[in-house]
Design an enzyme around this catalytic site. Sequence first.
Site, mmCIF file in Angstrom:
data_model
loop_
_atom_site.group_PDB
_atom_site.id
_atom_site.type_symbol
_atom_site.label_atom_id
_atom_site.label_comp_id
_atom_site.label_asym_id
_atom_site.label_seq_id
_atom_site.Cartn_x
_atom_site.Cartn_y
_atom_site.Cartn_z
ATOM 1 N N THR A 277 5.837 -9.568 5.050
ATOM 2 C CA THR A 277 7.035 -9.165 4.301
ATOM 3 C C THR A 277 7.139 -9.901 2.970
ATOM 4 O OG1 THR A 277 8.186 -8.773 6.384
ATOM 5 C CG2 THR A 277 9.562 -8.972 4.423
ATOM 6 N N ASN B 163 9.288 -5.553 -2.193
ATOM 7 C CA ASN B 163 7.986 -5.754 -1.545
ATOM 8 C C ASN B 163 7.192 -4.452 -1.340
ATOM 9 O OD1 ASN B 163 9.486 -4.768 0.549
ATOM 10 N ND2 ASN B 163 9.006 -6.394 1.988
ATOM 11 N N GLU C 50 13.239 6.395 12.775
ATOM 12 C CA GLU C 50 13.095 6.435 11.315
ATOM 13 C C GLU C 50 12.508 7.772 10.848
ATOM 14 O OE1 GLU C 50 12.694 1.593 10.719
ATOM 15 O OE2 GLU C 50 10.928 2.834 10.351
ATOM 16 N N HIS D 187 7.672 -0.254 3.149
ATOM 17 C CA HIS D 187 8.277 -0.504 4.460
ATOM 18 C C HIS D 187 7.416 0.192 5.497
ATOM 19 C CE1 HIS D 187 11.151 -0.454 7.803
ATOM 20 N NE2 HIS D 187 10.781 0.801 7.973
ATOM 21 N N LYS E 187 8.523 1.879 -1.877
ATOM 22 C CA LYS E 187 9.845 1.450 -2.347
ATOM 23 C C LYS E 187 10.009 1.574 -3.871
ATOM 24 C CE LYS E 187 10.721 -1.744 1.487
ATOM 25 N NZ LYS E 187 11.256 -3.089 1.833
ATOM 26 N N TYR F 131 19.072 1.012 7.027
ATOM 27 C CA TYR F 131 18.894 -0.421 7.276
ATOM 28 C C TYR F 131 20.050 -1.034 8.068
ATOM 29 C CZ TYR F 131 14.731 -1.022 4.320
ATOM 30 O OH TYR F 131 13.461 -0.993 3.805
ATOM 31 N N ARG G 160 1.025 -1.998 9.574
ATOM 32 C CA ARG G 160 1.570 -3.337 9.332
ATOM 33 C C ARG G 160 0.475 -4.264 8.806
ATOM 34 N NH1 ARG G 160 6.621 -3.869 10.775
ATOM 35 N NH2 ARG G 160 6.626 -6.111 11.097
ATOM 36 N N ARG H 257 1.019 -5.569 -0.041
ATOM 37 C CA ARG H 257 2.029 -6.494 -0.584
ATOM 38 C C ARG H 257 1.403 -7.615 -1.393
ATOM 39 N NH1 ARG H 257 5.558 -6.065 4.881
ATOM 40 N NH2 ARG H 257 7.155 -4.596 4.180
ATOM 41 N N PHE I 150 21.214 -10.519 2.812
ATOM 42 C CA PHE I 150 20.568 -9.727 1.765
ATOM 43 C C PHE I 150 20.847 -8.223 1.899
ATOM 44 C CE2 PHE I 150 17.428 -10.532 5.160
ATOM 45 C CZ PHE I 150 17.102 -9.229 5.536
HETATM 46 P P1 CMP Z 1 11.432 -3.984 5.262
HETATM 47 O O1 CMP Z 1 10.193 -3.988 6.071
HETATM 48 O O2 CMP Z 1 11.756 -2.769 4.520
HETATM 49 O O3 CMP Z 1 12.666 -4.347 6.215
HETATM 50 C C1 CMP Z 1 13.827 -5.008 5.757
HETATM 51 C C2 CMP Z 1 13.699 -5.468 4.360
HETATM 52 O O4 CMP Z 1 14.620 -6.452 3.972
HETATM 53 C C3 CMP Z 1 12.359 -6.131 4.153
HETATM 54 O O5 CMP Z 1 11.343 -5.178 4.202
HETATM 55 C C4 CMP Z 1 12.559 -6.838 2.825
HETATM 56 O O6 CMP Z 1 12.259 -6.028 1.722
HETATM 57 C C5 CMP Z 1 14.048 -7.113 2.860
HETATM 58 N N1 CMP Z 1 14.251 -8.551 2.982
HETATM 59 C C6 CMP Z 1 13.880 -9.330 3.999
HETATM 60 N N2 CMP Z 1 14.242 -10.600 3.751
HETATM 61 C C7 CMP Z 1 14.843 -10.600 2.541
HETATM 62 C C8 CMP Z 1 15.418 -11.609 1.744
HETATM 63 N N3 CMP Z 1 15.443 -12.890 2.135
HETATM 64 N N4 CMP Z 1 15.947 -11.235 0.562
HETATM 65 C C9 CMP Z 1 15.931 -9.942 0.169
HETATM 66 N N5 CMP Z 1 15.397 -8.950 0.896
HETATM 67 C C10 CMP Z 1 14.853 -9.279 2.064
#
Ligand code: CMP
Length: 139
Positions: free
Chosen positions: A92, A113, A127, A116, A10, A50, A86, A103, A58
């Site tokens: 996450t 983070n 994807e 993905h 990312k 997404y 994972r 992470r 968010f």
């Molecule tokens: P990802 O695995 O890319 O899938 C969805 C993404 O949404 C997740 O990783 C986070 O980076 C993002 N995400 C999830 N929860 C939040 C949150 N509370 N605020 C901002 N981003 C979020």
Amino acid sequence: AVQRTFSIIKPDATKRNLTGAINAKLEAAGLRIVAQKRIHLTKAQAGVFYAVHAERPFYDELCEFMASEPIVVQVLEGEDAIAKNREVMGATNPAEAAEGTIRKEFALSIGENSVHGSDAAETAAVEIAYFFSGLELVG
Ligand code: CMP
């Protein structure tokens, strides 16, 4: 079974020049990078990727962030690649991520983070197809 999964390095990570460090962790976990490219998404393209999160509070912030800097999109292959990826990514929320995970080591926040990874075989297929043609997957 040998699987393929989809991965993104990312914007927070590409910006800090962490592509190689993250790839080293993926490879050390037994995942093979069978396709990889650096791209810069538009906010609209991030929104399509997404779309499953469109109703989340968010969502807008997530799409802005994913379009803020280049990303590296990848296809990873290996035994149980989805679960393996994972595991090496960690939770996450980096505050909850296990020691030694990507992470835990690199992520800045739940939004920024660093990586993905697909959550299931069906999503991995969708994807991968969004970013790569069959000819680009070199196993
Ligand atoms: P990802 O695995 O890319 O899938 C969805 C993404 O949404 C997740 O990783 C986070 O980076 C993002 N995400 C999830 N929860 C939040 C949150 N509370 N605020 C901002 N981003 C979020």
